[in-house]
Scaffold this motif. Structure first.
Motif: not given
Length: 89
Positions: A4-10, A58-59, A14-18
Motif C-alpha cells: 500500500i503506497i497511500r491511504a485516505e479516509y473516505i 502495510a496498513l 472505509i479507506l481508499r487504498l492505493y
C-alpha cells in the motif's frame, strides 16, 4: 510483492487504498471491526480509526494491528472492487 503506497479516509470505516501495482480500491473495515477482537475493538472509535498509518506497505494502527497489503488487495480483487489507474502519455 504488493504494498500500500497511500491511504485516505473516505467515510465511516472505509479507506481508499492505493497499491504499488497502480491499482486502488475502497476497503470497508466494518466486517473486521465487527469481530470485536482485542485489536479491532479500538477501531470503533472514529477518531482512533482515522489514526491509521502505513509501515513497510502495510496498513497499521498504533495498538499493533497490522493488515497485510497482499490480503487486502486479493479481497478487493475477488470482490471486483479493484481499479487500475490508466496512464496518459
Amino acid at each position: 510483492m504488493i504494498k500500500i503506497i497511500r491511504a485516505e479516509y473516505i467515510r465511516q470505516k472505509i479507506l481508499r487504498l492505493y497499491f504499488s501495482d497502480s491499482s486502488w480500491g475502497d476497503y470497508d473495515l466494518q466486517p473486521l471491526i465487527d469481530r470485536q477482537t482485542e485489536l479491532t475493538h479500538p477501531l470503533n472509535d472514529d477518531s482512533y480509526f482515522q489514526q491509521f498509518f502505513l509501515e513497510l506497505g502495510a496498513l497499521c494502527w498504533r495498538n499493533g494491528l497490522e493488515l497485510s497489503p497482499g490480503s487486502i488487495h486479493k479481497k478487493l480483487e475477488e470482490r471486483q472492487q479493484l481499479h487500475y489507474e490508466t496512464k496518459v502519455a
